[in-house]
Design a protein around this motif. Structure first.
Motif, PDB file in Angstrom:
ATOM      1  N   TYR A   1      34.872  29.770  -6.534  1.00 53.81           N
ATOM      2  CA  TYR A   1      34.264  28.991  -5.462  1.00 53.81           C
ATOM      3  C   TYR A   1      34.635  29.582  -4.105  1.00 53.81           C
ATOM      4  O   TYR A   1      35.738  30.073  -3.900  1.00 53.81           O
ATOM      5  CB  TYR A   1      34.625  27.502  -5.576  1.00 53.81           C
ATOM      6  CG  TYR A   1      35.963  27.088  -5.035  1.00 53.81           C
ATOM      7  CD1 TYR A   1      36.083  26.588  -3.749  1.00 53.81           C
ATOM      8  CD2 TYR A   1      37.112  27.170  -5.814  1.00 53.81           C
ATOM      9  CE1 TYR A   1      37.310  26.196  -3.238  1.00 53.81           C
ATOM     10  CE2 TYR A   1      38.336  26.784  -5.318  1.00 53.81           C
ATOM     11  CZ  TYR A   1      38.441  26.301  -4.032  1.00 53.81           C
ATOM     12  OH  TYR A   1      39.658  25.920  -3.530  1.00 53.81           O
ATOM     13  N   PHE A   2      33.669  29.570  -3.218  1.00 54.56           N
ATOM     14  CA  PHE A   2      33.812  30.123  -1.877  1.00 54.56           C
ATOM     15  C   PHE A   2      33.892  28.977  -0.881  1.00 54.56           C
ATOM     16  O   PHE A   2      33.101  28.036  -0.965  1.00 54.56           O
ATOM     17  CB  PHE A   2      32.609  31.009  -1.535  1.00 54.56           C
ATOM     18  CG  PHE A   2      32.559  32.280  -2.335  1.00 54.56           C
ATOM     19  CD1 PHE A   2      33.007  33.466  -1.786  1.00 54.56           C
ATOM     20  CD2 PHE A   2      32.066  32.282  -3.628  1.00 54.56           C
ATOM     21  CE1 PHE A   2      32.961  34.644  -2.514  1.00 54.56           C
ATOM     22  CE2 PHE A   2      32.024  33.455  -4.369  1.00 54.56           C
ATOM     23  CZ  PHE A   2      32.472  34.640  -3.809  1.00 54.56           C
TER      24      PHE A   2
ATOM     25  N   ASN B   1      25.621  25.683  -0.574  1.00 54.08           N
ATOM     26  CA  ASN B   1      25.531  24.555   0.359  1.00 54.08           C
ATOM     27  C   ASN B   1      26.053  23.269  -0.266  1.00 54.08           C
ATOM     28  O   ASN B   1      25.482  22.202  -0.073  1.00 54.08           O
ATOM     29  CB  ASN B   1      24.093  24.351   0.845  1.00 54.08           C
ATOM     30  CG  ASN B   1      23.595  25.514   1.649  1.00 54.08           C
ATOM     31  OD1 ASN B   1      24.312  26.043   2.489  1.00 54.08           O
ATOM     32  ND2 ASN B   1      22.380  25.940   1.379  1.00 54.08           N
ATOM     33  N   LEU B   2      27.119  23.374  -1.018  1.00 54.71           N
ATOM     34  CA  LEU B   2      27.620  22.173  -1.690  1.00 54.71           C
ATOM     35  C   LEU B   2      28.521  21.364  -0.767  1.00 54.71           C
ATOM     36  O   LEU B   2      29.058  21.874   0.205  1.00 54.71           O
ATOM     37  CB  LEU B   2      28.329  22.542  -2.989  1.00 54.71           C
ATOM     38  CG  LEU B   2      29.482  23.535  -2.945  1.00 54.71           C
ATOM     39  CD1 LEU B   2      30.802  22.828  -2.780  1.00 54.71           C
ATOM     40  CD2 LEU B   2      29.471  24.339  -4.222  1.00 54.71           C
TER      41      LEU B   2
ATOM     42  N   ILE C   1      27.401  34.680   2.884  1.00 55.17           N
ATOM     43  CA  ILE C   1      27.448  34.729   4.342  1.00 55.17           C
ATOM     44  C   ILE C   1      26.014  34.528   4.831  1.00 55.17           C
ATOM     45  O   ILE C   1      25.128  35.324   4.534  1.00 55.17           O
ATOM     46  CB  ILE C   1      27.992  36.077   4.860  1.00 55.17           C
ATOM     47  CG1 ILE C   1      29.384  36.366   4.294  1.00 55.17           C
ATOM     48  CG2 ILE C   1      27.979  36.106   6.391  1.00 55.17           C
ATOM     49  CD1 ILE C   1      30.477  35.487   4.828  1.00 55.17           C
ATOM     50  N   LYS C   2      25.799  33.450   5.532  1.00 51.25           N
ATOM     51  CA  LYS C   2      24.450  33.101   5.992  1.00 51.25           C
ATOM     52  C   LYS C   2      24.487  32.698   7.455  1.00 51.25           C
ATOM     53  O   LYS C   2      25.534  32.338   7.992  1.00 51.25           O
ATOM     54  CB  LYS C   2      23.884  31.927   5.166  1.00 51.25           C
ATOM     55  CG  LYS C   2      23.793  32.183   3.677  1.00 51.25           C
ATOM     56  CD  LYS C   2      22.691  33.143   3.355  1.00 51.25           C
ATOM     57  CE  LYS C   2      22.607  33.334   1.849  1.00 51.25           C
ATOM     58  NZ  LYS C   2      21.673  34.330   1.450  1.00 51.25           N
TER      59      LYS C   2
ATOM     60  N   VAL D   1      28.972  30.082   3.500  1.00 50.21           N
ATOM     61  CA  VAL D   1      28.359  28.867   2.960  1.00 50.21           C
ATOM     62  C   VAL D   1      29.146  28.442   1.727  1.00 50.21           C
ATOM     63  O   VAL D   1      29.325  29.231   0.791  1.00 50.21           O
ATOM     64  CB  VAL D   1      26.883  29.122   2.592  1.00 50.21           C
ATOM     65  CG1 VAL D   1      26.272  27.902   1.932  1.00 50.21           C
ATOM     66  CG2 VAL D   1      26.091  29.522   3.830  1.00 50.21           C
ATOM     67  N   ARG D   2      29.640  27.209   1.726  1.00 48.97           N
ATOM     68  CA  ARG D   2      30.421  26.696   0.603  1.00 48.97           C
ATOM     69  C   ARG D   2      29.567  26.793  -0.671  1.00 48.97           C
ATOM     70  O   ARG D   2      28.483  26.232  -0.740  1.00 48.97           O
ATOM     71  CB  ARG D   2      30.815  25.244   0.879  1.00 48.97           C
ATOM     72  CG  ARG D   2      31.825  24.689  -0.093  1.00 48.97           C
ATOM     73  CD  ARG D   2      32.164  23.247   0.238  1.00 48.97           C
ATOM     74  NE  ARG D   2      32.504  23.027   1.636  1.00 48.97           N
ATOM     75  CZ  ARG D   2      33.700  23.251   2.177  1.00 48.97           C
ATOM     76  NH1 ARG D   2      34.678  23.707   1.432  1.00 48.97           N
ATOM     77  NH2 ARG D   2      33.903  23.005   3.459  1.00 48.97           N
TER      78      ARG D   2
END
Length: 166
Positions: free
Chosen positions: A47-48, A149-150, A117-118, A131-132
């Protein structure tokens, strides 16, 4: 939780720096995620998150730590990734007693590989940000779930529910 459609992501072969706390000592390893999977009998949740020690990121890391045993029973290890330094990760792990390993991706190589990366709009100003997101790989290293996007709050519980059904 969205299942991957056209997204075909394999775990990368390039080295990343992982830090974790084991028996009171910090261990830093340069590893390849694809090689890591070859040595394990578990799937992987990668997870990021945007930044150590921020409210949402802290909530998410604590939730994953709290449910580490539950994910383990389902056959998954968890690794968090951010662009923060190793020292920042060590502080984050220590401060919140995190039991999950963290990858320092300060060069953004892993973030770019997973395209997390957005462009974001912060108070009318456009910036590039992480972005999560979360990616779930089975024991063979095949991507089975991907979500971008979570929401951080209760994400670990929602993911547990999805993986329990699968």
């Amino acid at each position: 939780m969205a299942k991957p459609t056209t997204e075909v992501i394999a775990l990368p072969d390039f080295p990343v720096t992982l830090t974790r706390k084991l028996d009171g000592q910090f261990i830093d390893d340069a590893i390849s995620l694809s090689a890591l999977m070859k040595d394990r009998q578990k799937g992987l949740i990668l997870y990021f998150y945007p930044k150590d020690n921020t409210p949402g990121c802290t909530t998410q890391a604590i939730d994953f730590t709290k449910h580490l045993h539950d994910f383990g029973k389902l056959g998954y290890d968890i690794i968090g990734v951010s662009r923060d330094s190793i020292e920042s990760h060590k502080n984050f792990i220590e401060k919140h007693e995190l039991q999950i390993p963290l990858i320092s991706d300060s060069d953004e190589k892993l973030c770019q590989y997973f395209e997390v990366i957005k462009e974001k709009n912060m108070y009318g100003k456009k910036t590039l940000g992480l972005v999560r997101s979360a990616f779930v790989f089975d024991k063979q290293g095949t991507l089975t779930h991907a979500q971008r996007n979570l929401r951080a709050k209760d994400y670990a519980e929602r993911l547990l529910t999805v993986l329990s059904v699968d």
